[in-house]
Design an enzyme around this catalytic site. Structure first.
Site, PDB file in Angstrom:
ATOM      1  N   GLY A  92     -15.277  61.815 -49.232  1.00 13.44           N
ATOM      2  CA  GLY A  92     -15.309  62.763 -50.336  1.00 13.44           C
ATOM      3  C   GLY A  92     -16.738  63.239 -50.556  1.00 13.44           C
ATOM      4  N   THR A 123     -11.972  64.434 -54.004  1.00  9.63           N
ATOM      5  CA  THR A 123     -12.853  65.528 -54.412  1.00  9.63           C
ATOM      6  C   THR A 123     -12.117  66.861 -54.427  1.00  9.63           C
ATOM      7  OG1 THR A 123     -14.763  64.370 -53.484  1.00  9.63           O
ATOM      8  CG2 THR A 123     -14.997  66.743 -53.837  1.00  9.63           C
ATOM      9  N   ALA A 153     -10.356  67.975 -57.672  1.00  8.92           N
ATOM     10  CA  ALA A 153     -11.098  68.160 -58.922  1.00  8.92           C
ATOM     11  C   ALA A 153     -11.183  69.646 -59.240  1.00  8.92           C
ATOM     12  CB  ALA A 153     -12.496  67.561 -58.790  1.00  8.92           C
ATOM     13  N   GLN A 154     -10.572  70.035 -60.363  1.00  9.32           N
ATOM     14  CA  GLN A 154     -10.532  71.454 -60.700  1.00  9.32           C
ATOM     15  C   GLN A 154     -11.701  71.882 -61.580  1.00  9.32           C
ATOM     16  OE1 GLN A 154      -6.798  72.070 -62.698  1.00  9.32           O
ATOM     17  NE2 GLN A 154      -5.637  72.183 -60.814  1.00  9.32           N
ATOM     18  N   GLY A 155     -12.015  71.048 -62.574  1.00  7.40           N
ATOM     19  CA  GLY A 155     -12.874  71.490 -63.679  1.00  7.40           C
ATOM     20  C   GLY A 155     -14.255  71.928 -63.262  1.00  7.40           C
ATOM     21  N   ASP A 157      -8.675  51.305 -52.043  1.00 16.11           N
ATOM     22  CA  ASP A 157      -8.984  50.489 -50.868  1.00 16.11           C
ATOM     23  C   ASP A 157     -10.351  49.820 -50.934  1.00 16.11           C
ATOM     24  OD1 ASP A 157      -6.545  51.409 -49.789  1.00 16.11           O
ATOM     25  OD2 ASP A 157      -7.524  53.187 -48.982  1.00 16.11           O
ATOM     26  N   HIS A 162      -5.665  61.542 -67.477  1.00 23.27           N
ATOM     27  CA  HIS A 162      -5.949  62.933 -67.823  1.00 23.27           C
ATOM     28  C   HIS A 162      -4.865  63.401 -68.784  1.00 23.27           C
ATOM     29  CE1 HIS A 162      -6.953  67.162 -67.598  1.00 23.27           C
ATOM     30  NE2 HIS A 162      -8.031  66.847 -66.887  1.00 23.27           N
ATOM     31  N   ARG A 218     -11.104  62.628 -73.593  1.00 21.71           N
ATOM     32  CA  ARG A 218      -9.807  62.472 -72.935  1.00 21.71           C
ATOM     33  C   ARG A 218      -8.995  61.282 -73.456  1.00 21.71           C
ATOM     34  NH1 ARG A 218     -11.414  63.857 -66.621  1.00 21.71           N
ATOM     35  NH2 ARG A 218     -11.760  66.061 -66.979  1.00 21.71           N
ATOM     36  N   HIS A 235      -5.677  59.242 -63.795  1.00 21.99           N
ATOM     37  CA  HIS A 235      -6.585  60.252 -63.244  1.00 21.99           C
ATOM     38  C   HIS A 235      -7.851  59.678 -62.629  1.00 21.99           C
ATOM     39  CE1 HIS A 235      -8.495  64.128 -62.817  1.00 21.99           C
ATOM     40  NE2 HIS A 235      -9.490  63.792 -63.617  1.00 21.99           N
ATOM     41  N   SER A 259     -18.210  63.067 -63.035  1.00 23.90           N
ATOM     42  CA  SER A 259     -17.974  62.240 -61.850  1.00 23.90           C
ATOM     43  C   SER A 259     -18.583  62.831 -60.582  1.00 23.90           C
ATOM     44  CB  SER A 259     -16.477  62.014 -61.651  1.00 23.90           C
ATOM     45  OG  SER A 259     -15.787  63.240 -61.604  1.00 23.90           O
ATOM     46  N   LEU A 260     -18.395  64.124 -60.356  1.00 20.53           N
ATOM     47  CA  LEU A 260     -18.914  64.715 -59.125  1.00 20.53           C
ATOM     48  C   LEU A 260     -20.440  64.660 -59.091  1.00 20.53           C
ATOM     49  CD1 LEU A 260     -16.549  67.823 -58.751  1.00 20.53           C
ATOM     50  CD2 LEU A 260     -16.475  65.698 -57.450  1.00 20.53           C
TER      51      LEU A 260
END
Length: 531
Positions: A13, A44, A47-49, A223, A244, A292, A353, A393-394
């Protein structure tokens, strides 16, 4: 077969690929990227936002972003981790752009910033409503163009290699456990190969697939967390599973459930009951833009009170053309099931989520096991605390990839491959023809976790989950010892391990805090303002 690499990265990712690019650029050794499926199917991509970073210095600053993160995390975030991510975010945004990632801009050339729940300012960089997919695309192209990165698609890491595999007794109290690489399943030969590495980096993403309904892809089976836990590494904060608040309610799609980005509420979307009645005013003064955990619990409660299988998100009061421009993919997705979001309510409900806990790491991404780093969602940096702030997160993944790359490049020359590692031994095992046992157990894990370890918990439910998971664990371990390693049974083992960890950590926290809410301890055990 035995393979040797200087840097072995498990997971592809944003964390894995950005780390790979950073160490490859330094030209200090060979780099191998193990990818469980194809490069484009990482968490990854879903992820939309967007990505949170302070870029508009006229109204925003680091202190605001830091405080928003601390508030969302219920003041149990590690402030040093928060400051590291927030202060280094702008530099890493520039790095992403240099790698070819495109973020939406206004006509004047500045970033078109969104605002999401828990943020005090507009600071979310995005690419329409598919930011994750755009980041994955940009990084994939950069990785494919880098000749010094070897990509192994459809390969599955079974275990990380430590002294344990050479006959040394390793416990959670053992000092200086070392990672020498990983045993990796080759899908073509159906053999488990030995990958020796000077540095190993775990970037395996989340574990949403342990729940019945999740925004994560089916590959998100925890994992890396499970492998490191079995190797006696330290994990932390596993009770903090973020649900979410708004995935599209569509009974035909649960893995993954289609995400309705938080940016839609930042855009002005209002949560309502199907009859049009608003309800968030009963729960938080920030209404639909509350963090959230608060929104997910509010929706869960309203669904239970009214006997509903969903609530609704309303953007019908917004300009239709603007809505279609900002959210083209959501518009088309909803239209495909007969919902025009410019005129109809969007049916939504919460779904598993994001895992805020994971493999405990320090500010350099180092785990408790020597020569092993963990990055991205499988890691626990301390940034998120009790609840992840939207779109943090990203940026966490790329900031920590940078820190880990710098640290590992400084130390890689101190290590060598351990030639004493034995090859994987599957002598005496047989091919598994009882696949029904595995598929049924996977379903059971989802039912147990959603039924007993969901948004609202109790000690009674958690103990029931513990007992059920224990039985599944014993059955699965017996089967694993009898049959040849396969992706299916390894994923099942990992899901059971992660489900156990979430349940155990939830039982140990004798308070409601952040994402962990229990009816047995409905308030904080202590006042976080005095922390």
């Amino acid at each position: 077969m035995v393979c040797k690499y200087d840097f072995l990265i498990i997971g592809a990712g944003v964390a894995g690929m950005s780390y790979a690019l950073k160490v490859a650029r330094a030209k200090k050794g060979s780099v191998c990227l193990i990818c469980k499926t194809s490069l484009d199917e990482a968490n990854t991509s879903f992820a939309q936002g967007g990505v949170a970073s302070v870029t508009n210095l006229l109204v925003d600053n680091f202190d605001k972003h830091i405080e928003d993160t601390m508030i969302a995390g219920d003041y149990i975030s590690d402030r040093k981790a928060v400051e590291q991510v927030v202060r280094n975010a702008p530099e890493q945004i520039r790095e992403l752009v240099n790698w070819g990632v495109n973020f939406d801009k206004k006509d004047d050339g500045t970033f078109d910033l969104h605002r999401e729940g828990g943020h005090s300012e507009f600071r979310i960089l995005h690419h329409a409503d598919d930011t994750g997919a755009e980041i994955q695309r940009g990084l994939m192209e950069a990785v494919k163009a880098c000749p010094s990165i070897t990509v192994k698609e459809n390969h599955f890491a079974v275990e990380i290699i430590t002294q344990h595999h050479m006959g040394v007794r390793v416990t959670r109290r053992s000092p200086h456990i070392k990672c020498y690489g990983a045993y990796v399943l080759n899908p073509e030969t159906e053999k488990v190969d030995t990958y020796l590495a000077k540095v190993t980096v775990m970037c395996t993403g989340g574990c949403g697939a342990v729940y019945q309904t999740t925004s994560n892809p089916v590959i998100a089976t925890g994992d890396g967390i499970a492998m490191v836990y079995r190797a006696k590494g330290t994990v932390q904060d596993m009770e903090f599973v973020q649900f979410h608040p708004t995935v599209l309610f569509n009974p035909n799609e649960t893995h993954p459930a289609y995400l309705i980005t938080e940016a839609m509420r930042g855009y002005g979307g209002i949560l309502k009951l199907p009859n049009g009645e608003e309800f968030m005013q009963k729960y938080d003064k920030r209404l639909s833009l509350a963090p959230r955990d608060i929104v997910a619990r509010a929706i869960d409660k309203e669904m239970k009170i009214h006997g509903l299988d969903h609530v609704c998100l309303d953007v019908t009061h917004k300009n239709p053309a603007e809505t279609r421009r900002h959210f083209p993919n959501i518009y088309q997705k909803c239209l495909s099931i007969g919902i025009d979001i410019t005129t109809d309510y969007i049916p939504v409900r919460p779904a598993a989520h994001y895992m805020c806990g994971g493999i405990k790491v320090d500010l350099n991404g180092c785990s408790s096991i020597d020569r092993l780093y963990a990055l991205g969602e499988c890691s626990c940096t301390g940034l998120h605390g009790g609840n992840r702030l939207a779109s943090n997160s990203l940026i966490e993944a790329v900031v920590y990839a940078d820190a880990a790359a710098r640290h590992s490049l400084e130390h890689v020359d101190l290590y060598d491959w351990n030639e004493q590692v034995p090859e994987w031994n599957d002598e005496g095992t047989m091919t598994n023809e009882e696949k029904v046992l595995i598929t049924q157990s996977v379903k059971e894990v989802g039912q147990i976790m959603s039924g007993y370890v969901g948004i609202v918990r109790s000690d009674l439910r958690l103990h029931r989950a513990w007992d059920r998971l224990d039985m599944l664990y014993e059955e699965t371990e017996r089967l694993f010892k009898r049959v040849k390693a396969s992706k299916d049974i390894c994923e099942l083992r990992n899901m059971i391990n992660v489900g156990y960890l979430i349940t155990r950590f939830a039982l140990e926290r004798k308070e409601s805090r952040g994402l962990h809410y229990t009816i047995d301890y409905p308030v904080h055990a202590y006042d976080h303002k005095n922390d």
